[in-house]
Design an enzyme around this catalytic site. Structure first.
Site, PDB file in Angstrom:
ATOM      1  N   LYS A 107       6.820  13.006  -1.802  1.00 25.09           N
ATOM      2  CA  LYS A 107       7.004  12.286  -0.542  1.00 25.09           C
ATOM      3  C   LYS A 107       8.423  12.496  -0.067  1.00 25.09           C
ATOM      4  O   LYS A 107       9.327  12.707  -0.871  1.00 25.09           O
ATOM      5  CB  LYS A 107       6.768  10.784  -0.746  1.00 25.09           C
TER       6      LYS A 107
HETATM    7  N1  GLU Z   1       0.977  10.802   4.585  1.00 29.19           N
HETATM    8  C1  GLU Z   1      -0.392  10.894   4.219  1.00 29.19           C
HETATM    9  C2  GLU Z   1      -0.669  10.092   2.968  1.00 29.19           C
HETATM   10  O1  GLU Z   1       0.082   9.223   2.605  1.00 29.19           O
HETATM   11  C3  GLU Z   1      -0.891  12.327   4.152  1.00 29.19           C
HETATM   12  C4  GLU Z   1      -0.212  13.187   3.146  1.00 29.19           C
HETATM   13  C5  GLU Z   1      -0.589  14.659   3.224  1.00 29.19           C
HETATM   14  O2  GLU Z   1      -1.480  15.002   3.973  1.00 29.19           O
HETATM   15  O3  GLU Z   1       0.027  15.427   2.500  1.00 29.19           O
HETATM   16  O4  GLU Z   1      -1.670  10.267   2.322  1.00 29.19           O
END
Ligand code: GLU
Length: 420
Positions: A107
């Protein structure tokens, strides 16, 4: 609502330890998963429109690459800090494992107030942040995507920055891009669609009918807004919606499509949206509405020990990441409120991210029906896997989801062994 002081990474560790115990794992079998593999903190200088320089703090945390490249979004928010991003990165590892896609978890985030920044400032911030994390991202290493306050345009700037610095187009470095530059059909709605499939799966298990069941949704963006519209199409009555600007309630059900259209043309905010018989309530009242299903689709730590006793929903489906604290979870469990956890319920986004990346790596384009069907298959299979463990072990759905995920990641870790 005032936030209960709680460290989301500590919350994650507590769940992880409990799941490991239930699975009968030795500490050695999973200790590596208690620590992120790599933590990068960057200073991001941006020249603001007034000519002044501001240094923003940014992060990219790679929690695990055991099952594949690291994967996870980038958020822009004032509350972004190292502990939050670490927790969000770990949750991505568990999420990708629950739905069984070949990714680890990561993240990123930048501490900023995007609504106070111009488009040009956001573009410069995004480009410089991308350049700063460039050494650790790439289609085989770590693939960012949208998250809170980032969108397809932000991904386009990231993809362009990465590609310019490499010297050739690299669409697979990010997912959630605009379709024109290699984004996938169905990606923008994927998280909301996945939430809808999850709601249908849970009511099916409980032998309930969608028609007339009432739902409140906290958060009305790409996740909550889309989920609300798709659920309304299925016959559910969306009686409460909210975003950062206001919360709205209407007993007979809100016309969510028209609310979504309104927000689109109103700086993405619901404030000012009107319907006959609809009243404004406060955010906490929304969470505590007497509804069949509550869908928190905003930020973490929304349901805490302070308001958990007042929650009246029968089922909670977590569309946000980490909206419920561990303490609140225990209170809700005692109240027999059925909780469908984030790492299962909101996985639709990363599943279609995976489809996007696969298409990019093959220079191929799938059609939208194919993608939506494939998403449904993955979400249904994950739900069944979690439900089975929940039934067999008599544990909560959250514990079951962690057990499914940890079992997969720990097994992969064992097979790979430790280098050198
Ligand atoms: N931000 C989204 C999540 O928390 C998508 C993450 C992604 O597609 O890599 O799942």
């Amino acid at each position: 609502m005032s936030k209960e002081k709680c460290n989301p990474y500590e919350n994650m560790l507590a769940m992880l330890d409990k799941a490991a115990e239930k699975l009968g794992l030795e500490y050695d079998d999973y200790v590596g998963l208690r620590y992120p593999e790599r933590e990068l903190t960057v200073s991001v200088p941006v020249e603001m429109d007034n000519g002044k320089k501001v240094i923003f703090q940014g992060y990219r945390i790679q929690h695990s690459s055991t099952r594949g490249p690291c994967k996870g979004g980038v958020r822009y928010h004032p509350s972004v800090d190292l502990e939050e991003v670490k927790a969000l990165a770990a949750w991505m590892t568990w999420k990708c494992a629950v739905v069984n896609i070949p990714y680890g978890g990561a993240k990123g985030g930048v501490k900023c107030e995007p609504e106070k920044m111009s488009e040009n400032e956001l573009r410069r911030l995004t480009r410089r942040y991308t350049a700063m994390i460039l050494p650790i991202i790439g289609p085989e290493k770590d693939i960012p995507a949208p998250d809170v306050n980032t969108n397809a345009q932000v991904m386009a700037w990231m993809m362009d920055t990465f590609s310019m610095l490499k010297g050739y187009a690299v669409p697979g470095v990010v997912t959630g891009k605009p379709v024109d530059i290699g984004g996938s059909l169905g990606r923008a709605e994927a998280t909301g669609r996945g939430v809808m499939f999850t709601v249908l799966n849970i009511i099916d298990k409980l032998k309930l009918e969608a028609n007339g069941m009432s739902i409140a949704v906290q958060g009305f963006g790409n996740v909550g807004g889309v989920a609300a519209m798709l659920l309304a199409e299925q016959g559910f009555k969306i009686v409460g919606i909210s975003d950062a600007s206001c919360a709205l309630y209407k007993k007979e059900g809100i016309d969510v499509k028209s609310a979504f259209e309104f927000a689109k043309n109103n700086n993405r905010l619901l404030k000012g949206y009107e319907e006959p018989e609809m009243v404004e309530i406060c955010n906490n009242e929304l969470l505590c509405l007497d509804v069949d299903i509550l869908i928190p689709a905003a930020l973490e730590n929304q349901i805490t020990k302070k308001n958990a006793h007042d929650i009246r929903a029968k089922i909670i489906v977590e569309a946000a990441n980490g909206p419920t604290t561990n303490e609140a979870d225990e209170i809700l469990d005692k109240k027999n409120i059925l909780m469908v956890p984030d790492i299962l319920a909101n996985a639709g986004g990363v599943v279609v991210s995976y489809f996007e990346w696969v298409q990019n790596e093959q220079y191929f384009m799938w059609d939208e029906d194919y993608i939506n069907n494939k998403l449904k298959n993955v979400m249904d299979k994950a739900f069944e896997d979690v439900w089975k463990i929940h039934q067999e072990n008599n544990v909560s759905l959250r514990m079951a989801a962690y057990m499914v995920a940890l079992d997969r990641v720990a097994r992969a870790k064992k097979i790979r062994g430790i280098f050198p």
